[in-house]
Enzyme design. Sequence first.
Site, short mmCIF file in Angstrom:
data_model
loop_
_atom_site.label_atom_id
_atom_site.label_comp_id
_atom_site.label_asym_id
_atom_site.label_seq_id
_atom_site.Cartn_x
_atom_site.Cartn_y
_atom_site.Cartn_z
N THR A 177 -5.49 -3.47 -0.12
CA THR A 177 -6.74 -2.76 -0.37
C THR A 177 -6.38 -1.32 -0.67
O THR A 177 -5.47 -0.77 -0.06
CB THR A 177 -7.67 -2.82 0.86
OG1 THR A 177 -8.17 -4.15 0.97
CG2 THR A 177 -8.86 -1.90 0.72
N PHE A 179 -7.63 2.42 -0.62
CA PHE A 179 -8.64 3.29 -0.03
C PHE A 179 -8.52 4.68 -0.68
O PHE A 179 -7.45 5.06 -1.15
CB PHE A 179 -8.39 3.49 1.46
CG PHE A 179 -8.60 2.26 2.31
CD1 PHE A 179 -9.85 1.95 2.81
CD2 PHE A 179 -7.53 1.44 2.64
CE1 PHE A 179 -10.05 0.84 3.62
CE2 PHE A 179 -7.72 0.32 3.44
CZ PHE A 179 -8.98 0.02 3.94
#
Length: 581
Positions: A177, A179
């Site tokens: 992921t 961020f």
Amino acid sequence: MTITAAYQGIEGAHSDVALASHLGAMGVDHVRTGLGTFRQVATAVIAGRADVGLLPVDNAIAGTVRDGYDLLAQFDLVPICEIEWRMDHRLLAVPGAELSGVREVFAHPLALAECGRFLGTLAGARVIPSVDTGVAARDVAAWGDPARAAIAPPEAAAIYGLVELARNVADHPENYTRFVLFRSPESRPEVQALGGRLPPARRKTSLLFATRHEQGALARCLGSLAEAGINLAKLESRPKLGKAWEYLFYVDIEGDVTEPRIGAALGKLREQTTSLHVIGSYDVGAASLPAGGGEPRCALPPVAAGASEPPALPSSAKNWPKAARTARPGGTRIPIGSVLVGGEDFIVIAGPCSVESREQMMATARRVVAGGAHLLRGGAFKPRTSPYAFQGLGWEGVALLAEAGRAAGVPVVSEVMSPEQVERMAREVDFLQIGARNMQNFDLLKAVGRTDRPVMLKRGLSASLDELLAAAEYVLAEGNPHVALCERGIRTFETATRNTLDLSAVPVLRERTHLPVIVDPSHGVGVRRWIRPLCRAAKAVGAHAIMIEVHPNPPEAKSDAEQALTFDDFEAIMDDLSKIP
Ligand code: PEP
Ligand code: MN
């Protein structure tokens, strides 16, 4: 400086762990706050309730997290850096649970989607979505039912006292992921300084633009970027709500808006779009480490050849979640004056066992600092085995130590023996030492935990490493994040040396905790001529610092005379250490 950082979720969620790890690696002291929604994270930063916030913008499986980009654009938030985080999914349950007995698995819907293959192998288990991985782990722990398990990061196991039933449960190991850490445009200069650590050409810029519903519209937009030789790092589209066939594009390009070639290209791009929002430029990936940064001293090598996973923590780690390496994988760096313990430099703390006089302290300070010592030590309250032995000069000794430290320009460390002494000691010295005999003086640990002075916690004479870490947890739990652990020798059957210097503690602690590790060969071996080789060993084995006792005239020392080093010994040790990388 301590900054406040907001994320969506609760303690132990991937966002929390990613934030802790990244700010830790940047050497940034911080307090993290978990909030309910992405929007609350954005508004907390805009309203000044948090200095920085973290939002996901991309997920390897789900693709663009539009809310992330949209909130950055809508609130004009300023991106600081990108954090690429591998989602390490584990199946966690209460101690005693078994994989074959699991009937319900809880996790964030994305985590469930990412682990479909593994979940398919759990015959008869129901899959139940929860708001985030941290909540899943917390609830499974609270229910205490061995038939229920959570998919969550390993850090959540330590925080909620769960055990791992399976690891690597994601379908694909490259399960990232992305961020973005961001601030408000009005943030304090210290917060602004968190960004811009990379040269412009190595930064990234995020854009949001809309095109007309016309033939070739997107091609013309991309052409403006291509002509300027700009690389795209991402391109994704979605229909614009309420405007049939108009599309919004999420684009990342390599480079910084302050570069003239990028500025010119964006000018041309704007002419081709119906709207263009430049979210901003930011540092990318692992490169967003502190300026002049790099790895802390003796970054841990891979544990075993071919091992890609850090070894699991023992189950006792549930007693020291804040001290566990997983709470701050980048390691804690403790600023003490201008010295950083736990950073790249190997730190040397030197000075007499006891403060005896002004002359003794001034002479020692001058010589050890000239020889390269970073901190000056000196005991004023002495924990002596016999009540008839020299007990130290007390507050007069503390004042002499502080004066000598100021004269030589180095911070000072001294032992604090009781909770009543803590407040005054914290005003007068830079680094508070908790002696071996007080390692489990819990009231004392709590008292130093309530100060903002760094703490050196010495290992008890018969304390296990688990007990040392649990003692450190007392200080951390009170809110003081700056604890260094000191191996100073333990009691064994061996009588040839004063204690047995347990150098194996160093790699074990380096693996299990993010706290810096100091070795004290003086008390470990107790014999002057054996200290020098053990100083070399301490540096080679990966300690962040050593502490050694030095006296202008060892035979005259009022305590620990047999282990006091001469100034010449000290210089020989410093020379040895300079040859060890
Ligand atoms: C000291 O450092 O002077 C000291 C008393 O050490 P320990 O608590 O390790 O015995
Ligand atoms: Mn001593």
